[in-house]
Scaffold this active site. Sequence first.
Site, short mmCIF file in Angstrom:
data_model
loop_
_atom_site.label_atom_id
_atom_site.label_comp_id
_atom_site.label_asym_id
_atom_site.label_seq_id
_atom_site.Cartn_x
_atom_site.Cartn_y
_atom_site.Cartn_z
N GLY A 7 0.82 -1.20 0.00
CA GLY A 7 0.00 0.00 0.00
C GLY A 7 0.85 1.25 0.00
O GLY A 7 0.41 2.33 0.41
N ILE A 12 -0.84 7.24 3.48
CA ILE A 12 0.23 7.13 4.48
C ILE A 12 1.47 6.52 3.85
O ILE A 12 2.60 6.98 4.10
CB ILE A 12 -0.24 6.27 5.68
CG1 ILE A 12 -1.45 6.90 6.35
CG2 ILE A 12 0.89 6.09 6.69
CD1 ILE A 12 -2.08 6.04 7.45
N LEU A 82 0.68 -1.89 5.10
CA LEU A 82 -0.37 -0.88 5.12
C LEU A 82 -1.56 -1.23 4.23
O LEU A 82 -2.67 -0.72 4.44
CB LEU A 82 0.18 0.48 4.66
CG LEU A 82 1.31 1.11 5.48
CD1 LEU A 82 1.81 2.36 4.77
CD2 LEU A 82 0.84 1.46 6.88
N ALA A 84 -4.78 -2.34 2.66
CA ALA A 84 -6.02 -2.83 3.27
C ALA A 84 -7.21 -2.13 2.65
O ALA A 84 -7.08 -1.03 2.09
CB ALA A 84 -6.01 -2.58 4.78
N GLU A 85 -8.37 -2.76 2.77
CA GLU A 85 -9.63 -2.07 2.52
C GLU A 85 -9.99 -1.35 3.81
O GLU A 85 -9.89 -1.92 4.90
CB GLU A 85 -10.72 -3.06 2.14
CG GLU A 85 -10.47 -3.79 0.82
CD GLU A 85 -10.52 -2.86 -0.39
OE1 GLU A 85 -11.16 -1.79 -0.29
OE2 GLU A 85 -9.92 -3.20 -1.42
N TYR A 187 -14.86 -4.00 9.26
CA TYR A 187 -13.52 -3.44 9.11
C TYR A 187 -12.72 -3.60 10.40
O TYR A 187 -11.57 -4.08 10.39
CB TYR A 187 -13.62 -1.96 8.73
CG TYR A 187 -12.30 -1.22 8.80
CD1 TYR A 187 -11.26 -1.55 7.94
CD2 TYR A 187 -12.11 -0.21 9.74
CE1 TYR A 187 -10.04 -0.88 8.03
CE2 TYR A 187 -10.90 0.46 9.81
CZ TYR A 187 -9.87 0.13 8.96
OH TYR A 187 -8.67 0.79 9.04
N ASN A 216 -7.69 8.71 13.34
CA ASN A 216 -8.09 9.27 12.04
C ASN A 216 -6.94 10.07 11.45
O ASN A 216 -6.69 11.21 11.87
CB ASN A 216 -9.33 10.15 12.20
CG ASN A 216 -10.59 9.33 12.46
OD1 ASN A 216 -10.64 8.55 13.41
ND2 ASN A 216 -11.58 9.48 11.62
#
Length: 376
Positions: A7, A12, A82, A84-85, A187, A216
């Site tokens: 990712g 990020i 990193l 991911a959904e 999630y 967040n």
Amino acid sequence: MKILITGGAGFIGSKLCMELGKKGYEVTVLDNLSSQIHGTYPEEDSPLYRSIIGRVRFIKGDVVNAEDWENAIEGQEVIVHLAAETGTGQSMYQIEKYSEVNVSGTAKMLDLLVNRPHAVRKVVIASSRAVYGEGKYLHPELGLIYPKPRNVEEMRKGNFEIIYPDGQILRALPTDEEAKIHPTSIYGITKYTQEQMVMTACSSMGVAPVAVRFQNVYGEGQSLLNPYTGILSIFSSQILNGNDINIFEDGRESRDFIHVNDAVEATIRCIESDAANGEIFNVGTGISTAVTTVAENLRKFYDMDFEITISGQFRLGDIRHNFADISKIRSRLGFHPEISFEEGISKFTQWVLQQNIQDIKFKESLEEMKIKGLLK
């Protein structure tokens, strides 16, 4: 050091790539360039992808594909996982997809590590504050409470705070790493499964595991195309497309917003420090910010006139409040978030105003959730 970032073309991940590159690390990225994040033509249009290409070894591949993992892992010393959904609401009706990417994708990595020769000595897994569900609360008489998901009928009446069965309204407290795990979304379940798989399997094979539970994360570079996650980007896209803002519940629901630069710094400390090995860390600011405060700050920094409507609508799987206790990462790794929310949102809005803002089909995403019975 050779570091693989799955990712790594994401929000990020791309920032992490840049910072690790400055420190002289050799970075490889495995990313599928998801259209939900990068758009229809990512190689041409995605600023995130363009920011890293030529600076890293890039592999276009998917974590659900074992061959892509095998190609990416070869020669690596550290993996930062990193990929991911990430949409809480979307996870409630794309259960198989979230399970396949987040859980099965992680399982494929661990299978390779345990069954094939490799040079990996540390795995940093990106987890989420979603594993805590509603987190930690205080009852005036009973003390600490870890509440169950809110009652739908009470929320229909406009009662959104966490109410104990005896009628007492509970007060949210900062949630520490030892708090009860009770996710309220698919999630959150997949993220907890991911981190526990990594912490358990890596420890058994002599690879140091580290889990970071991000709050967040926001900031410059955040995808402005994804209608399912990222309240700042969703609100910004709505505002700059000439729309008003619809705030769910009563607007007093709150989150812990951490700027991406601080999140990346925390991740680098987890990579570099042996004191992080075998540990789980909250990565946030420890400050609770209401959604109405977010909207008012956007109005100030965009200097635009738009309506802010508090609709009373709510999504199943959403939590009321959650903010991190970050004392562990402060004491163990010396991490202190440096960017205040006001400074961070100023940086973010200045960046957004330089972007080509597209319609992200947010209304369509809400309609999709209504059809699935998840938006009330």
